[in-house]
Design an enzyme around this catalytic site. Structure first.
Site, mmCIF file in Angstrom:
data_model
loop_
_atom_site.group_PDB
_atom_site.id
_atom_site.type_symbol
_atom_site.label_atom_id
_atom_site.label_comp_id
_atom_site.label_asym_id
_atom_site.label_seq_id
_atom_site.Cartn_x
_atom_site.Cartn_y
_atom_site.Cartn_z
ATOM 1 N N ARG A 1 -56.945 34.899 -29.514
ATOM 2 C CA ARG A 1 -56.739 35.605 -28.256
ATOM 3 C C ARG A 1 -55.765 36.767 -28.418
ATOM 4 N NH1 ARG A 1 -51.884 33.972 -25.593
ATOM 5 N NH2 ARG A 1 -50.843 32.215 -26.632
ATOM 6 N N LYS B 1 -52.733 34.342 -32.067
ATOM 7 C CA LYS B 1 -52.488 35.286 -30.968
ATOM 8 C C LYS B 1 -51.747 36.503 -31.495
ATOM 9 C CE LYS B 1 -49.055 36.498 -27.855
ATOM 10 N NZ LYS B 1 -47.605 36.719 -28.099
ATOM 11 N N HIS C 1 -56.113 23.225 -39.863
ATOM 12 C CA HIS C 1 -56.046 22.450 -38.622
ATOM 13 C C HIS C 1 -54.640 22.443 -38.032
ATOM 14 C CE1 HIS C 1 -56.176 19.567 -42.165
ATOM 15 N NE2 HIS C 1 -54.903 19.568 -41.829
ATOM 16 N N TYR D 1 -50.320 27.010 -35.170
ATOM 17 C CA TYR D 1 -50.188 28.139 -34.246
ATOM 18 C C TYR D 1 -49.630 29.327 -35.012
ATOM 19 C CZ TYR D 1 -48.369 31.284 -30.735
ATOM 20 O OH TYR D 1 -48.093 32.412 -29.997
ATOM 21 N N ASN E 1 -52.168 29.732 -47.760
ATOM 22 C CA ASN E 1 -52.533 28.396 -47.295
ATOM 23 C C ASN E 1 -51.511 27.964 -46.255
ATOM 24 O OD1 ASN E 1 -53.071 25.620 -46.948
ATOM 25 N ND2 ASN E 1 -53.917 25.488 -49.007
ATOM 26 N N ASN F 1 -42.364 32.241 -32.464
ATOM 27 C CA ASN F 1 -42.346 33.696 -32.310
ATOM 28 C C ASN F 1 -41.642 34.202 -31.057
ATOM 29 O OD1 ASN F 1 -44.569 32.412 -30.956
ATOM 30 N ND2 ASN F 1 -45.418 34.422 -30.515
ATOM 31 N N ARG G 1 -34.664 20.502 -44.817
ATOM 32 C CA ARG G 1 -34.821 19.199 -44.161
ATOM 33 C C ARG G 1 -33.776 18.258 -44.731
ATOM 34 N NH1 ARG G 1 -40.420 18.382 -47.398
ATOM 35 N NH2 ARG G 1 -39.582 17.508 -49.312
#
Length: 216
Positions: free
Chosen positions: A94, A112, A124, A127, A138, A147, A203
């Site tokens: 979009r 987007k 999969h 965003y 990848n 963002n 992490r």
């Protein structure tokens, strides 16, 4: 659409599997060899090239699609793509999303306001927003670009260069650049640029507490 409308498309070499459940606006252009499956809606001034497969439950609005793409149950709005891409199922492009050639946007991937090059994998659950992505990247499952700056109310840019690997469930906090062949470890929250061929890990180290669960 009516049988008469479907016949006009078929005369141009477009395959309409079920005219009763397909909708195509009058300003749409579709190249020969493209197949439109049931429950597809193509709207606005969309331009679709040759030999595409637009599978059931897809919606395409004001978008440009090249040749030899396969689109499965996905939404495209105000977007562009080149050739030989595999989209979906359940992907969403979009607001000025631009996709090159030979890419995979798998299930539950949203793109987007981003430019994506060639030969990239977004298999999969990802965003990508306000980003510029080169070739051969990848982008693993669950990874996202963060963002939007809530404090300043501004969208910020992520740049990912050739051959980078973004590990599963990583968060790239924009503005940020991931350079060529860099590797972001799974589960990392990355807030600083990552140099060429560097490994970024952000992490906590795993701790194991033995005999933590007591027997009843």
């Amino acid at each position: 659409m009516t049988l008469e409308e479907a016949s006009k498309w078929m005369e141009k070499g477009v395959v309409i599997v079920d005219h009763n459940t397909s909708y195509i606006d009058e300003d749409v252009e579709i190249g020969d060899g493209t197949t439109i499956y049931p429950n597809v809606s193509i709207r606005g001034k969309s331009r679709i090239g040759k030999n595409n497969i637009i599978d059931s439950n897809s919606v395409i609005c004001d978008s440009e699609i090249g040749d030899n793409n396969k689109i499965l149950s996905s939404y495209l709005t105000d977007s562009k793509m080149g050739d030989n891409n595999f989209i979906g199922p359940f992907a969403h492009m979009r607001q000025n999303a631009c996709l090159g050639n030979n890419n995979k946007l798998g299930n539950y991937v949203e793109v987007k306001d981003s430019i994506i090059g060639n030969n990239n994998f977004f298999s999969h659950l990802s965003y990508v927003g306000n980003s510029e992505i080169s070739d051969g990247v990848n982008f693993s499952g669950g990874a996202i670009t963060a963002n939007f700056d809530l404090v300043k109310q501004q969208y910020k840019k992520t740049v990912i260069k050739d051959g980078a690997i973004i590990g599963a469930n990583s968060i790239l906090v924009a503005p940020i650049t991931i350079n060529k062949k860099a590797f972001v470890a799974a589960g990392s929250v990355i807030t600083d640029d990552v140099g060429e061929r560097e490994l970024a890990i952000a992490r906590c180290r795993q701790q194991v507490k033995k005999d933590y669960i007591k027997e009843n």
